[in-house]
Design a protein around this motif. Structure first.
Motif, PDB file in Angstrom:
ATOM      1  N   ALA A  30      26.133 -20.364  82.927  1.00 58.11           N
ATOM      2  CA  ALA A  30      25.758 -21.784  82.981  1.00 58.11           C
ATOM      3  C   ALA A  30      27.003 -22.669  83.032  1.00 58.11           C
ATOM      4  O   ALA A  30      27.041 -23.665  83.772  1.00 58.11           O
ATOM      5  CB  ALA A  30      24.890 -22.141  81.784  1.00 58.11           C
ATOM      6  N   ALA A  31      28.019 -22.329  82.261  1.00 59.29           N
ATOM      7  CA  ALA A  31      29.257 -23.113  82.275  1.00 59.29           C
ATOM      8  C   ALA A  31      29.948 -23.021  83.627  1.00 59.29           C
ATOM      9  O   ALA A  31      30.475 -24.018  84.142  1.00 59.29           O
ATOM     10  CB  ALA A  31      30.194 -22.633  81.166  1.00 59.29           C
ATOM     11  N   SER A  32      29.914 -21.850  84.233  1.00 59.49           N
ATOM     12  CA  SER A  32      30.492 -21.688  85.571  1.00 59.49           C
ATOM     13  C   SER A  32      29.758 -22.561  86.591  1.00 59.49           C
ATOM     14  O   SER A  32      30.382 -23.258  87.392  1.00 59.49           O
ATOM     15  CB  SER A  32      30.434 -20.217  85.984  1.00 59.49           C
ATOM     16  OG  SER A  32      30.952 -20.047  87.275  1.00 59.49           O
ATOM     17  N   GLU A  33      28.436 -22.539  86.547  1.00 58.44           N
ATOM     18  CA  GLU A  33      27.647 -23.389  87.440  1.00 58.44           C
ATOM     19  C   GLU A  33      27.931 -24.867  87.176  1.00 58.44           C
ATOM     20  O   GLU A  33      28.061 -25.656  88.118  1.00 58.44           O
ATOM     21  CB  GLU A  33      26.157 -23.120  87.252  1.00 58.44           C
ATOM     22  CG  GLU A  33      25.699 -21.791  87.797  1.00 58.44           C
ATOM     23  CD  GLU A  33      24.223 -21.527  87.521  1.00 58.44           C
ATOM     24  OE1 GLU A  33      23.500 -22.461  87.099  1.00 58.44           O
ATOM     25  OE2 GLU A  33      23.793 -20.385  87.721  1.00 58.44           O
ATOM     26  N   TRP A  62      29.455 -24.601  73.800  1.00 60.49           N
ATOM     27  CA  TRP A  62      27.999 -24.458  73.745  1.00 60.49           C
ATOM     28  C   TRP A  62      27.592 -23.375  72.751  1.00 60.49           C
ATOM     29  O   TRP A  62      26.614 -23.519  72.037  1.00 60.49           O
ATOM     30  CB  TRP A  62      27.439 -24.145  75.122  1.00 60.49           C
ATOM     31  CG  TRP A  62      27.431 -25.312  76.062  1.00 60.49           C
ATOM     32  CD1 TRP A  62      27.515 -26.634  75.749  1.00 60.49           C
ATOM     33  CD2 TRP A  62      27.305 -25.257  77.473  1.00 60.49           C
ATOM     34  NE1 TRP A  62      27.462 -27.397  76.887  1.00 60.49           N
ATOM     35  CE2 TRP A  62      27.327 -26.573  77.964  1.00 60.49           C
ATOM     36  CE3 TRP A  62      27.191 -24.211  78.385  1.00 60.49           C
ATOM     37  CZ2 TRP A  62      27.226 -26.888  79.313  1.00 60.49           C
ATOM     38  CZ3 TRP A  62      27.096 -24.512  79.731  1.00 60.49           C
ATOM     39  CH2 TRP A  62      27.108 -25.837  80.190  1.00 60.49           C
ATOM     40  N   TYR A  63      28.335 -22.276  72.708  1.00 60.00           N
ATOM     41  CA  TYR A  63      28.016 -21.186  71.784  1.00 60.00           C
ATOM     42  C   TYR A  63      28.183 -21.633  70.335  1.00 60.00           C
ATOM     43  O   TYR A  63      27.353 -21.339  69.484  1.00 60.00           O
ATOM     44  CB  TYR A  63      28.910 -19.975  72.080  1.00 60.00           C
ATOM     45  CG  TYR A  63      28.720 -18.842  71.119  1.00 60.00           C
ATOM     46  CD1 TYR A  63      27.562 -18.073  71.142  1.00 60.00           C
ATOM     47  CD2 TYR A  63      29.689 -18.537  70.167  1.00 60.00           C
ATOM     48  CE1 TYR A  63      27.371 -17.028  70.254  1.00 60.00           C
ATOM     49  CE2 TYR A  63      29.515 -17.496  69.278  1.00 60.00           C
ATOM     50  CZ  TYR A  63      28.355 -16.741  69.325  1.00 60.00           C
ATOM     51  OH  TYR A  63      28.172 -15.711  68.435  1.00 60.00           O
ATOM     52  N   GLN A  64      29.250 -22.351  70.060  1.00 54.94           N
ATOM     53  CA  GLN A  64      29.544 -22.762  68.696  1.00 54.94           C
ATOM     54  C   GLN A  64      28.710 -23.952  68.228  1.00 54.94           C
ATOM     55  O   GLN A  64      28.688 -24.250  67.039  1.00 54.94           O
ATOM     56  CB  GLN A  64      31.035 -23.078  68.553  1.00 54.94           C
ATOM     57  CG  GLN A  64      31.899 -21.855  68.711  1.00 54.94           C
ATOM     58  CD  GLN A  64      33.379 -22.152  68.727  1.00 54.94           C
ATOM     59  OE1 GLN A  64      33.802 -23.290  68.924  1.00 54.94           O
ATOM     60  NE2 GLN A  64      34.178 -21.121  68.524  1.00 54.94           N
ATOM     61  N   ASN A  65      28.037 -24.638  69.141  1.00 52.70           N
ATOM     62  CA  ASN A  65      27.248 -25.824  68.806  1.00 52.70           C
ATOM     63  C   ASN A  65      25.823 -25.673  69.316  1.00 52.70           C
ATOM     64  O   ASN A  65      25.322 -26.519  70.049  1.00 52.70           O
ATOM     65  CB  ASN A  65      27.906 -27.076  69.390  1.00 52.70           C
ATOM     66  CG  ASN A  65      29.263 -27.328  68.796  1.00 52.70           C
ATOM     67  OD1 ASN A  65      29.378 -27.803  67.685  1.00 52.70           O
ATOM     68  ND2 ASN A  65      30.307 -26.970  69.531  1.00 52.70           N
ATOM     69  N   ARG A  66      25.158 -24.608  68.902  1.00 47.94           N
ATOM     70  CA  ARG A  66      23.814 -24.319  69.405  1.00 47.94           C
ATOM     71  C   ARG A  66      22.711 -25.021  68.645  1.00 47.94           C
ATOM     72  O   ARG A  66      21.591 -25.092  69.119  1.00 47.94           O
ATOM     73  CB  ARG A  66      23.550 -22.810  69.374  1.00 47.94           C
ATOM     74  CG  ARG A  66      24.395 -22.070  70.381  1.00 47.94           C
ATOM     75  CD  ARG A  66      24.175 -20.605  70.290  1.00 47.94           C
ATOM     76  NE  ARG A  66      24.861 -20.132  69.085  1.00 47.94           N
ATOM     77  CZ  ARG A  66      24.730 -18.924  68.583  1.00 47.94           C
ATOM     78  NH1 ARG A  66      23.915 -18.077  69.143  1.00 47.94           N
ATOM     79  NH2 ARG A  66      25.390 -18.559  67.513  1.00 47.94           N
ATOM     80  N   GLU A  67      22.979 -25.534  67.491  1.00 49.82           N
ATOM     81  CA  GLU A  67      21.941 -26.192  66.707  1.00 49.82           C
ATOM     82  C   GLU A  67      21.678 -27.597  67.245  1.00 49.82           C
ATOM     83  O   GLU A  67      22.582 -28.274  67.710  1.00 49.82           O
ATOM     84  CB  GLU A  67      22.371 -26.289  65.246  1.00 49.82           C
ATOM     85  CG  GLU A  67      22.513 -24.939  64.595  1.00 49.82           C
ATOM     86  CD  GLU A  67      22.936 -25.055  63.145  1.00 49.82           C
ATOM     87  OE1 GLU A  67      22.756 -26.132  62.556  1.00 49.82           O
ATOM     88  OE2 GLU A  67      23.442 -24.062  62.613  1.00 49.82           O
ATOM     89  N   LEU A  68      20.423 -28.016  67.165  1.00 44.67           N
ATOM     90  CA  LEU A  68      20.083 -29.371  67.569  1.00 44.67           C
ATOM     91  C   LEU A  68      20.645 -30.355  66.549  1.00 44.67           C
ATOM     92  O   LEU A  68      20.422 -30.221  65.357  1.00 44.67           O
ATOM     93  CB  LEU A  68      18.562 -29.539  67.655  1.00 44.67           C
ATOM     94  CG  LEU A  68      17.873 -28.755  68.764  1.00 44.67           C
ATOM     95  CD1 LEU A  68      16.366 -28.934  68.655  1.00 44.67           C
ATOM     96  CD2 LEU A  68      18.361 -29.227  70.122  1.00 44.67           C
ATOM     97  N   THR A  69      21.383 -31.317  67.043  1.00 45.09           N
ATOM     98  CA  THR A  69      21.945 -32.337  66.168  1.00 45.09           C
ATOM     99  C   THR A  69      21.817 -33.684  66.848  1.00 45.09           C
ATOM    100  O   THR A  69      21.596 -33.785  68.050  1.00 45.09           O
ATOM    101  CB  THR A  69      23.440 -32.087  65.882  1.00 45.09           C
ATOM    102  OG1 THR A  69      24.162 -32.205  67.104  1.00 45.09           O
ATOM    103  CG2 THR A  69      23.673 -30.732  65.258  1.00 45.09           C
ATOM    104  N   SER A  70      21.997 -34.723  66.074  1.00 43.23           N
ATOM    105  CA  SER A  70      21.996 -36.058  66.661  1.00 43.23           C
ATOM    106  C   SER A  70      23.424 -36.541  66.871  1.00 43.23           C
ATOM    107  O   SER A  70      23.646 -37.651  67.309  1.00 43.23           O
ATOM    108  CB  SER A  70      21.238 -37.033  65.750  1.00 43.23           C
ATOM    109  OG  SER A  70      21.874 -37.087  64.489  1.00 43.23           O
ATOM    110  N   GLY A  71      24.390 -35.686  66.539  1.00 45.86           N
ATOM    111  CA  GLY A  71      25.795 -36.066  66.658  1.00 45.86           C
ATOM    112  C   GLY A  71      26.332 -35.855  68.066  1.00 45.86           C
ATOM    113  O   GLY A  71      25.602 -35.681  69.028  1.00 45.86           O
ATOM    114  N   GLY A  72      27.638 -35.862  68.174  1.00 48.11           N
ATOM    115  CA  GLY A  72      28.301 -35.762  69.462  1.00 48.11           C
ATOM    116  C   GLY A  72      28.516 -34.349  69.952  1.00 48.11           C
ATOM    117  O   GLY A  72      29.230 -34.146  70.925  1.00 48.11           O
TER     118      GLY A  72
END
Length: 104
Positions: A30-33, A62-72
């Motif tokens: 996905a990152a490559s695309e 993306w791997y390290q930030n997989r949880e849904l958050t309202s942050g940046g």
């Protein structure tokens, strides 16, 4: 240089187990695309190092930030956006030379 492999991503992201290989491979693709679409470039044969860094850094983010958050965390990191911006006008040096374009 070839596009980053799953092994490259695991090394960069410091993942030393195989349990998440499917997830990591999916994020890498996905990152490559994403980077290719954002730059308008096709890196199927060869890619500049900046493109490889952008791809692997984005997949790691993306791997390290997989949880849904309202942050940046959902924002593409600045360094990845910067690399994408630089790559928009990138041309393979061999192609540029053949076309008589000075890339310096």
């Amino acid at each position: 240089m070839p596009l980053p492999s799953l092994g490259d991503l695991k090394l960069f992201a410091r993942v030393d187990f195989d349990d998440e290989d499917f997830t990591l491979a999916t994020l890498l693709n996905a990152a490559s695309e994403y980077v290719q679409t954002a730059t308008g470039q096709d890196y199927t044969e060869d890619a500049p190092e900046r493109a490889c860094v952008a791809i692997i850094a984005l997949a790691t983010h993306w791997y390290q930030n997989r949880e849904l958050t309202s942050g940046g965390d959902r924002v593409v990191p600045f360094h990845v956006r910067s690399l994408i911006h630089q790559l928009r006008d990138w041309k393979d040096p061999e192609v540029a030379e053949a076309e008589g374009v000075d890339e310096s």
